[in-house]
Design a protein around this motif. Structure first.
Motif, short mmCIF file in Angstrom:
data_model
loop_
_atom_site.label_atom_id
_atom_site.label_comp_id
_atom_site.label_asym_id
_atom_site.label_seq_id
_atom_site.Cartn_x
_atom_site.Cartn_y
_atom_site.Cartn_z
N LEU A 35 0.81 -1.22 0.00
CA LEU A 35 0.00 0.00 0.00
C LEU A 35 0.85 1.27 0.00
O LEU A 35 0.53 2.25 -0.67
N ALA A 36 1.94 1.25 0.78
CA ALA A 36 2.75 2.47 0.94
C ALA A 36 3.78 2.65 -0.16
O ALA A 36 4.23 3.78 -0.40
N GLY A 37 4.15 1.57 -0.83
CA GLY A 37 5.22 1.65 -1.82
C GLY A 37 5.02 2.68 -2.91
O GLY A 37 5.90 3.53 -3.16
N PRO A 38 3.86 2.69 -3.58
CA PRO A 38 3.66 3.69 -4.65
C PRO A 38 3.75 5.13 -4.14
O PRO A 38 4.33 6.00 -4.81
N SER A 39 3.20 5.41 -2.96
CA SER A 39 3.28 6.76 -2.41
C SER A 39 4.71 7.13 -2.05
O SER A 39 5.13 8.28 -2.21
N ALA A 40 5.47 6.16 -1.52
CA ALA A 40 6.86 6.43 -1.15
C ALA A 40 7.67 6.88 -2.35
O ALA A 40 8.51 7.79 -2.25
N GLY A 41 7.41 6.28 -3.51
CA GLY A 41 8.15 6.65 -4.70
C GLY A 41 7.82 8.04 -5.22
O GLY A 41 8.59 8.60 -6.01
N ARG A 42 6.70 8.62 -4.76
CA ARG A 42 6.30 9.95 -5.24
C ARG A 42 6.63 11.05 -4.24
O ARG A 42 6.23 12.20 -4.44
N LEU A 43 7.34 10.74 -3.16
CA LEU A 43 7.63 11.76 -2.16
C LEU A 43 8.46 12.90 -2.74
O LEU A 43 8.24 14.07 -2.40
N ALA A 225 1.33 10.89 2.23
CA ALA A 225 -0.09 10.98 2.54
C ALA A 225 -0.39 12.21 3.40
O ALA A 225 -1.42 12.88 3.20
N LEU A 226 0.48 12.52 4.36
CA LEU A 226 0.29 13.71 5.19
C LEU A 226 0.34 14.98 4.35
O LEU A 226 -0.41 15.93 4.59
N ASN A 227 1.24 15.01 3.37
CA ASN A 227 1.34 16.17 2.50
C ASN A 227 0.05 16.37 1.71
O ASN A 227 -0.44 17.50 1.58
N ARG A 228 -0.48 15.27 1.20
CA ARG A 228 -1.70 15.37 0.40
C ARG A 228 -2.92 15.71 1.27
O ARG A 228 -3.79 16.47 0.85
N ALA A 229 -2.97 15.16 2.48
CA ALA A 229 -4.16 15.35 3.32
C ALA A 229 -4.14 16.66 4.09
O ALA A 229 -5.18 17.31 4.24
N PHE A 230 -2.95 17.06 4.59
CA PHE A 230 -2.88 18.23 5.48
C PHE A 230 -1.91 19.30 4.98
O PHE A 230 -1.62 20.24 5.71
N ASP A 231 -1.39 19.16 3.76
CA ASP A 231 -0.48 20.14 3.18
C ASP A 231 0.75 20.37 4.05
O ASP A 231 1.23 21.50 4.20
N VAL A 232 1.27 19.30 4.64
CA VAL A 232 2.50 19.40 5.43
C VAL A 232 3.66 19.73 4.49
O VAL A 232 3.84 19.07 3.46
N THR A 233 4.44 20.76 4.84
CA THR A 233 5.56 21.17 3.99
C THR A 233 6.66 20.13 4.02
O THR A 233 7.16 19.76 5.08
#
Length: 698
Positions: A35-43, A225-233
């Motif tokens: 589940l986390a792998g695809p998101s990790a690659g887009r950080l 996911a935090l960046n997308r959900a809460f706009d964490v810098t």
């Protein structure tokens, strides 16, 4: 009464459950990674690395950047094309420069045609260039700068470089974008070498290292996911620090667990029994220490700087992912591999666990003269802290690279050829209806060499101002302050103003966040250790380590490392990390001291036993953590080099001076008072003598 057959059946079912549990844990982690792998690659796609992205939204220069983004064409990219020949430019050089700059103008939409500004000594030509062509697209901006660099070329003694704020931003983004691979590979290599030396096993070191890699991938997915959900810098700096923390802190937790597991294997016949005992023994200390680190890091949410505020949750995610992996996945894998994972030093059931004598000797010296050791250590840390007075001044943008990219070379040439003239604009945004009046006020301001009207849109107009002083000098700062004072209702920004706002916000954050960190860590320690004195001692020790580490940095940054300035965020971030991580080790040691005291050991015996039993693993953990942060000193950015150096030095001081000598000496010197006002601070009453039983007369 249960029969022998029933007991045997119960044990069989229990063993079967223990055999299935590790496989279930591994399966859950495999699902989590899927589940986390695809998101990790887009950080990397959500990282922001412009100076303005680090600033608070309320800063004046941030307001300018926001207004510029809304103007026609979006944010402008300002470049300076620099032609230079040491012996003086020739007619052919000038003709070449005119042809090439005309080609740049023909290929791109510029705000104005490039106009040559010759230096007084005849060695340099400067062509300021501004365009809104790439808008807010980082890839388009990089392509623009690369195309300009392909167009303007020198040769035969003529050097050509592309500088200016836009080129500096692109070069910074390229450096941050290239950090991920080298940082990860170097960190893995360093940790691998240390684990091989610590474990002396050809297989064991692979297990915690692999688990740390899994935790790193999970943390990257969570942060995305935090960046997308809460706009964490998310910045390149915070991503790099998160990777360091996952491998450093995760390996620390692994060292503690594996050390206790190895010890329990000599007492338990089956690996799952030994692992259960190891988790019961060191699990609470690991949970408490990681919770303290996470709480300290989350205090950064109170920071004004966007980069620091984003660093808090990102670093906390790294620590918590490392904790989760080391308390679930690592035990499962170790149990599945069994005792053979320790080959060739396989712990034998029924044997005596090995103890290291080095820390027994250190503890002995601290125990014999505790007050003398305390005073000597305190004086040493205080003397090192004086080096803070030698820290270099604020870090300029062009000094933020340890290498010398094209933009920095251009800025250095301009500084020599145009002393007393700015090569980067000050941006002023004002309401359009007041633009003419504001322009006149700007031109009349002391320190302004030139000013012209720029774009208008959405009720705002941009003015481009050239200061008479060099970029980021005291003169330019005075000009920015004068403009802000003279132009209420307008906003003053640009690279120099951004650096000033960074410094102001950093000072404010240090004043606000430091007390929060100290208070939160102190309250957690009081609740954990059931004492007031021991927590105050631990917090005072880590603050002293922070001061000494910054002092060593002040003594070595410029003479040894060639760093010409101090990053504005260094004091705050180094404080948060050193306090949180230093208290981490303090918890490991004092938790064992408390455990020994509760068993009835005298204070001196409890302190020395705790050092003897935990000193080796704490030293190993400290070496690993210091080495992982030291990896940052090999990165091409001054801010990362400074942070890595200060934290690595601080961890070493904390591990080998504070934990080994000062905390142990204080425990011996204070005796039971170190647990005041808890129950352990009171001397246990001697049991009353039993009355002799009456003896019947024969």
């Amino acid at each position: 009464m249960r029969s022998a057959a029933q007991d045997s059946g119960g044990r069989t079912r229990t063993v079967s459950r223990w055999r299935l549990l590790p496989w279930a844990v591994v399966a859950l982690w495999a699902a989590a990674m899927a589940l986390a792998g695809p998101s990790a690659g887009r950080l990397g796609d959500v990282q922001v690395n412009r100076a303005v992205d680090y600033l608070p939204a309320s800063a004046d220069s941030t307001q300018v950047a926001s207004i510029q983004d809304a103007l026609p064409g979006g944010e402008s990219t300002d470049l300076v094309l620099v032609y230079h020949r040491d012996s003086g430019l020739t007619a052919a050089d000038r003709a070449l420069a005119d042809r090439q700059t005309a080609e740049v103008a023909a290929g791109h939409t510029l705000g104005a045609p490039p106009r040559a500004v010759p230096s007084k000594d005849g060695t340099t030509l400067m062509y300021p260039v501004s365009t809104t062509e790439p808008g807010q697209d980082d890839e388009a901006r990089t392509a623009l700068v690369d195309d300009v660099r392909e167009t303007v070329r020198g040769g035969d003694g003529l050097s050509v470089a592309v500088g200016g704020p836009g080129a500096l931003t692109v070069d910074a983004q390229k450096v941050y974008g290239s950090l991920g691979g080298p940082l990860l590979y170097t960190t893995v290599a360093v940790v691998a070498v240390l684990l091989i030396l610590i474990y002396r096993s050809p297989l064991l070191w692979l297990v915690p290292l692999g688990v740390a890699g899994v935790a790193d991938a999970l943390s990257m997915g969570v942060v995305h996911a935090l960046n997308r959900a809460f706009d964490v810098t998310v910045t390149g700096q915070s991503s790099a620090v998160m990777t360091i923390l996952v491998f450093g802190a995760g390996t620390d937790y692994a060292l503690l667990l594996v050390s206790r597991y190895r010890e329990e294997l000599t007492r338990a016949e089956r690996p799952h029994e030994a692992m259960a005992a190891a988790l019961r023994g060191c699990g609470p200390a690991v949970l408490a220490s990681s919770g303290t680190v996470a709480a300290g890091l989350l205090c950064l949410l109170a920071a004004d700087l966007s980069s620091s505020r984003g660093m808090g949750p990102i670093a906390a995610v790294g620590v918590l992912c490392a904790l989760l992996a080391m308390l679930t996945l690592l035990p499962a894998v170790l149990v599945l591999l069994g005792r053979r994972v320790f080959w060739p030093l396989v712990p034998v059931y029924g044997s005596e666990p090995r103890r290291r004598s080095l820390f027994a000797a250190m503890g002995g010296s601290a125990g014999r003269r505790p007050v003398a050791v305390l005073v000597t250590g305190g004086v040493l840390l205080g003397a090192l802290s004086l080096g803070v007075l030698n820290l270099p001044g604020d870090l300029k943008q062009e000094d933020s690279f340890t290498t010398k990219p094209d933009s920095v070379a251009a800025m250095a040439t301009l500084a020599d050829a145009y002393p007393g003239r700015s090569s980067q604009p000050i941006a002023v945004t004002t309401r359009t209806e007041r633009a003419a009046e504001t322009l006149a006020q700007v031109r009349a301001t002391e320190g302004v060499a030139a000013a012209e009207r720029g774009r208008s849109g959405g009720g705002w107009t941009e003015l481009s101002v050239t200061a008479a002083a060099a970029p980021e000098s005291a003169g330019e700062k005075a000009t920015v302050l004068a403009l802000r004072e003279r132009l209420p209702g307008s906003h003053v920004g640009g690279p120099g103003a951004q650096q000033m706002d960074l410094e102001t916000a950093g000072t404010r954050d240090l004043r606000v966040v430091v007390p929060l960190v100290l208070l939160s860590v102190l309250l957690i320690l009081i609740a954990l250790l059931r004492s007031l004195v021991a927590p105050l001692l631990l917090v005072a020790a880590v603050v002293a380590v922070w001061g000494a580490s910054l002092g060593i940095g002040g003594l070595l940054f410029e003479p040894l490392l060639g760093l010409k300035g101090t990053d504005p965020g260094l004091p705050l971030l180094s404080f948060v990390f050193l306090v949180a991580l230093g208290v981490d080790y303090g918890i490991f040691l004092m938790h064992r001291v408390r455990e020994e005291a509760r068993r009835g050991a005298e204070p001196t015996e409890a302190a020395l036993t705790a050092l003897r039993t935990t000193g080796g693993v704490i030293a190993s953990a400290g070496l690993v953590l210091a080495a992982t942060f030291a990896v940052l000193t090999n990165m091409p950015l001054a801010g990362l080099v400074e942070m890595g150096f200060v934290i690595a030095v601080g961890v070493l001081l904390d591990t080998f001076l504070v934990r080994t000598y000062l905390v142990t000496s204080a425990s011996v010197a204070l005796q039971r008072r170190i647990w005041w006002p808890g129950a352990l601070s009171r001397t246990p009453e001697a049991p009353a003598p039993r009355a002799p039983e009456p003896v019947e007369a024969p």
